[in-house]
Scaffold this motif. Structure first.
Motif, PDB file in Angstrom:
ATOM      1  N   PHE A 190      11.744  31.466  -8.008  1.00  0.00           N
ATOM      2  CA  PHE A 190      12.159  30.082  -7.774  1.00  0.00           C
ATOM      3  C   PHE A 190      13.628  30.007  -7.371  1.00  0.00           C
ATOM      4  O   PHE A 190      14.353  29.107  -7.804  1.00  0.00           O
ATOM      5  N   ARG A 193      14.373  29.852  -2.016  1.00  0.00           N
ATOM      6  CA  ARG A 193      14.374  28.655  -1.163  1.00  0.00           C
ATOM      7  C   ARG A 193      15.737  27.964  -1.171  1.00  0.00           C
ATOM      8  O   ARG A 193      16.038  27.146  -0.291  1.00  0.00           O
ATOM      9  N   GLU A 219       7.575  31.756  -5.830  1.00  0.00           N
ATOM     10  CA  GLU A 219       8.230  30.580  -5.242  1.00  0.00           C
ATOM     11  C   GLU A 219       7.224  29.464  -5.020  1.00  0.00           C
ATOM     12  O   GLU A 219       6.030  29.710  -4.776  1.00  0.00           O
ATOM     13  N   PHE A 220       7.716  28.219  -5.123  1.00  0.00           N
ATOM     14  CA  PHE A 220       6.891  27.071  -4.780  1.00  0.00           C
ATOM     15  C   PHE A 220       6.446  27.185  -3.330  1.00  0.00           C
ATOM     16  O   PHE A 220       7.168  27.700  -2.474  1.00  0.00           O
ATOM     17  N   SER A 221       5.243  26.683  -3.050  1.00  0.00           N
ATOM     18  CA  SER A 221       4.695  26.872  -1.714  1.00  0.00           C
ATOM     19  C   SER A 221       3.930  25.634  -1.252  1.00  0.00           C
ATOM     20  O   SER A 221       4.222  24.525  -1.701  1.00  0.00           O
ATOM     21  N   SER A 236       5.719  15.154  -7.179  1.00  0.00           N
ATOM     22  CA  SER A 236       7.014  15.743  -6.833  1.00  0.00           C
ATOM     23  C   SER A 236       8.073  14.684  -6.554  1.00  0.00           C
ATOM     24  O   SER A 236       9.197  14.761  -7.077  1.00  0.00           O
ATOM     25  N   ILE A 261      11.692  22.466  -1.705  1.00  0.00           N
ATOM     26  CA  ILE A 261      10.357  23.069  -1.673  1.00  0.00           C
ATOM     27  C   ILE A 261       9.689  22.772  -0.337  1.00  0.00           C
ATOM     28  O   ILE A 261       9.066  23.645   0.276  1.00  0.00           O
ATOM     29  N   VAL A 294       2.386  27.294  -6.137  1.00  0.00           N
ATOM     30  CA  VAL A 294       3.314  28.419  -6.069  1.00  0.00           C
ATOM     31  C   VAL A 294       2.575  29.608  -5.473  1.00  0.00           C
ATOM     32  O   VAL A 294       1.342  29.637  -5.430  1.00  0.00           O
TER      33      VAL A 294
END
Length: 302
Positions: A190, A193, A219-221, A236, A261, A294
């Motif tokens: 995390f 990005r 990582e967030f995706s 979000s 993100i 993620v």
């Protein structure tokens, strides 16, 4: 004589046409030159700017802007992770370490290691699964306040007492204090990005890993299902900033984290960045968790 007179106007018209054509060509070249110059300036401008959330900022500013965000959230970072994910981030990180399955004696470089939760899980796994007292972690983070939270986590632990964990303030894009071919595993969780140039981060990871070493990124995706994606966006953009304001008195920083993100490359594009840096990936090169909320990316240095 008549014939010569008859040719005179034709010759004059021909010369006039040639002058007109030459003028048009000159104008065309001028227009092309101006267009090319404009495109060049636009490309140059793009090279000098990057995103900070949904804003466009000069590249040299992003590092300090991101540092300020994490200075603001450091003391509440773990609490906010629990609140934002309903505690699911703990399951993601546990799976991340199991998927790593580090060998006994492995040396881990944990970049953007922040509060140290990946490092702690790594050492717990080594102790419990491998009965290992030789493995070690070097945590690196660009933000001193985040790194201080990690130091507090490990203060008084047997790992700290055995000098198996160390901390350095540093930039993921330039690990000049780390020797080539020196670590078995590189993790960034995390964090990538928020970097100005993710491709440089991955290239540095390749440099510092030993041959046979492994790069891993959590990582967030992107969520591909449109219904789930709409629910994820609602959570979000509305819930997370509100939680930031309620629990950390900082709505703006959490708005940035959500926006960052959305600006990060989707799974396939980031997997290609990893391959372009020299890593070998297996299959697609990533595993989606929680419908793609993620992803775990992985590559080997062969």
């Amino acid at each position: 004589m008549n014939a010569l007179v008859a040719q005179g106007p034709k010759a004059s018209v021909s010369r006039g046409l040639r002058r007109t054509a030459a003028a048009a060509a000159t104008a065309s070249r001028g227009s092309f030159s101006t267009t090319a110059q404009t495109l060049s300036e636009a490309e140059k401008s793009e090279d000098q700017t990057t995103h900070f959330g949904f804003k466009t900022v000069p590249k040299q500013m992003k590092e300090s802007l991101v540092r300020n965000v994490f200075s603001n959230v450091a003391s509440k970072y773990d609490l906010m992770n629990d609140a934002m994910s309903g505690g699911v981030h703990r399951l993601w990180k546990d799976h991340f370490i199991r998927k790593m399955a580090p060998a006994p004696g492995a040396k881990l470089l944990d970049v953007a290691g922040g509060t140290g939760d990946i490092a702690q899980r790594f050492l717990q796994y080594q102790d419990a699964v491998n009965g290992d007292a030789a493995s070690s972690v070097h945590l690196v983070d660009i933000n001193p306040e985040m790194l201080q939270e990690g130091e507090r986590r490990f203060a008084g632990s047997r790992w700290a007492n055995e000098s198996r964990v160390s901390f350095t303030v540093g930039n993921a894009e330039n690990l000049d204090f780390v020797a080539d071919d020196s670590f078995d595993v590189y993790t960034i969780s995390f964090g990538i990005r928020n970097c100005t140039n993710p491709d440089r981060v991955v290239s540095e990871a390749f440099r510092v890993l030993k041959p046979g070493g492994r790069f891993m990124c959590l990582e967030f995706s992107r969520v591909s299902n449109p219904v789930l994606a709409a629910l994820y966006d609602a959570h979000s953009f509305h819930v997370i900033p509100a939680l930031g304001e309620l629990l950390a008195n900082d709505r703006q920083s959490y708005e940035y984290l959500v926006e960052s993100i959305r600006r990060f490359p989707p799974q396939d594009a980031f997997a290609q960045i990893i391959r372009d840096a020299g890593f070998t990936t297996i299959g697609e090169g990533y595993e989606n968790l929680t419908f793609g909320t993620v992803a775990i990316h992985s590559g080997y240095k062969f």
